[in-house]
Design a protein around this motif. Structure first.
Motif, PDB file in Angstrom:
ATOM      1  N   ALA A  86      -8.513   5.865   4.173  1.00  0.00           N
ATOM      2  CA  ALA A  86      -7.809   5.821   2.810  1.00  0.00           C
ATOM      3  C   ALA A  86      -8.437   4.757   1.975  1.00  0.00           C
ATOM      4  N   PHE A  87      -8.133   4.887   0.592  1.00  0.00           N
ATOM      5  CA  PHE A  87      -8.731   3.680  -0.202  1.00  0.00           C
ATOM      6  C   PHE A  87      -7.415   2.916  -0.864  1.00  0.00           C
ATOM      7  N   THR A  88      -7.432   1.666  -0.985  1.00  0.00           N
ATOM      8  CA  THR A  88      -6.063   0.947  -1.460  1.00  0.00           C
ATOM      9  C   THR A  88      -6.899   0.039  -2.349  1.00  0.00           C
ATOM     10  N   GLY A 125       3.221   4.265  -1.569  1.00  0.00           N
ATOM     11  CA  GLY A 125       2.925   4.964  -2.939  1.00  0.00           C
ATOM     12  C   GLY A 125       4.017   5.751  -3.108  1.00  0.00           C
ATOM     13  N   ALA A 143       0.843  -1.346  -0.113  1.00  0.00           N
ATOM     14  CA  ALA A 143       0.013   0.068   0.019  1.00  0.00           C
ATOM     15  C   ALA A 143       0.828   1.375  -0.035  1.00  0.00           C
ATOM     16  N   ASN A 177      -0.910   9.027   4.022  1.00  0.00           N
ATOM     17  CA  ASN A 177      -1.622   8.260   3.058  1.00  0.00           C
ATOM     18  C   ASN A 177      -0.720   8.834   1.661  1.00  0.00           C
ATOM     19  N   SER A 220      -6.834  13.565   0.809  1.00  0.00           N
ATOM     20  CA  SER A 220      -6.399  12.935   1.972  1.00  0.00           C
ATOM     21  C   SER A 220      -6.642  13.990   3.275  1.00  0.00           C
ATOM     22  N   GLU A 275      -2.206   8.070  -4.000  1.00  0.00           N
ATOM     23  CA  GLU A 275      -2.746   7.143  -4.805  1.00  0.00           C
ATOM     24  C   GLU A 275      -4.062   6.465  -3.909  1.00  0.00           C
ATOM     25  N   GLN A 276      -4.052   7.153  -2.732  1.00  0.00           N
ATOM     26  CA  GLN A 276      -5.283   6.505  -1.725  1.00  0.00           C
ATOM     27  C   GLN A 276      -6.094   7.469  -1.523  1.00  0.00           C
ATOM     28  N   GLN A 277      -6.314   8.279  -2.019  1.00  0.00           N
ATOM     29  CA  GLN A 277      -7.528   9.548  -1.877  1.00  0.00           C
ATOM     30  C   GLN A 277      -8.763   8.819  -1.721  1.00  0.00           C
TER      31      GLN A 277
END
Length: 224
Positions: free
Chosen positions: A196-198, A13, A11, A100, A178, A103-105
């Motif tokens: 966060a989004f992965t 980035g 995870a 974060n 974020s 990419e994890q927004q």
């Protein structure tokens, strides 16, 4: 000691953004590499070479920073000790915040402040694309555009800080963001990512099976 659970290396980035803590004179951030051959730039400066597992940190930072790399990295941001806060003496304490990656927004999240009789001030740091700053809402109300400032070295991204009332809040932005909630009191602090989004790794389907019966059927049974 100050410690926190890091995100799994899958995870990590390549783009991270720090935001100064409100009412604090400075902060520390640490960069750690996952792979050999990692090159990191800070605010568009000269690349810094890292080997796998190597890290470096920067203390007494007073401004926002954008950090980019060619390979996945981890970035942590620290609140510094209470005696380091020259802006508001006796306010604050060490706290660790795992940042974060861009990419994890996420686009919507509900979170809560920490309940404490010592912590009297709560804040929210937000990072989003500059083009999205007019679409950031907290508890249904648009956050004023004047709250946000573009990163000088990464002007397509902006950051801002708002004061929170104790309790639960909902933050949303259609384009993604974020955000980090934190609080401070006399020798007391907390800080954490609101979410966060992965992406989930693609499903691997094995098309070859052993043990099919004469009809081509595979029967699964629980262990006895």
């Amino acid at each position: 000691h100050v410690y926190d659970q890091n995100l799994p290396t899958t995870a990590w980035g390549t783009k991270y953004y720090t935001v100064p803590f409100s009412q604090m004179s400075g902060y520390t951030y640490r960069i750690m590499a996952r792979d050999n051959g990692t090159q990191v730039t800070i605010n568009g400066g000269a690349p810094i070479a890292f080997s796998a597992g190597q890290w470096t940190e920067y203390n007494f930072q007073a401004t926002a920073n954008c950090i980019e790399s060619n390979l996945p990295i981890s970035v942590a941001q620290y609140m510094e000790g209470v005696t380091c806060n020259t802006l508001n003496p006796n306010l604050g304490d060490p706290a660790l915040l795992i940042l974060n990656a861009e990419e994890q927004q996420i686009d919507r999240i509900t979170f809560g402040t920490v309940v404490s009789t010592v912590i009297t001030s709560h804040f929210l740091n937000i990072v989003t694309e500059t083009a999205n700053t007019a679409s950031v809402y907290l508890d249904g109300a648009q956050i004023p555009l004047g709250t946000f400032s573009a990163y000088p070295a990464c002007p397509t991204m902006s950051y801002g800080s708002v004061t929170l009332t104790p309790g639960s809040h909902t933050l949303e932005c259609v384009g993604g963001l974020s955000a980090y909630v934190y609080g401070a009191g006399s020798a007391e602090t907390y800080a954490y990512s609101v979410g966060a989004f992965t992406p989930v790794p693609p499903l691997v389907v094995d098309s070859v099976f052993c043990g099919l019966d004469s009809t081509g059927t595979l029967t699964l049974a629980p262990p006895v």
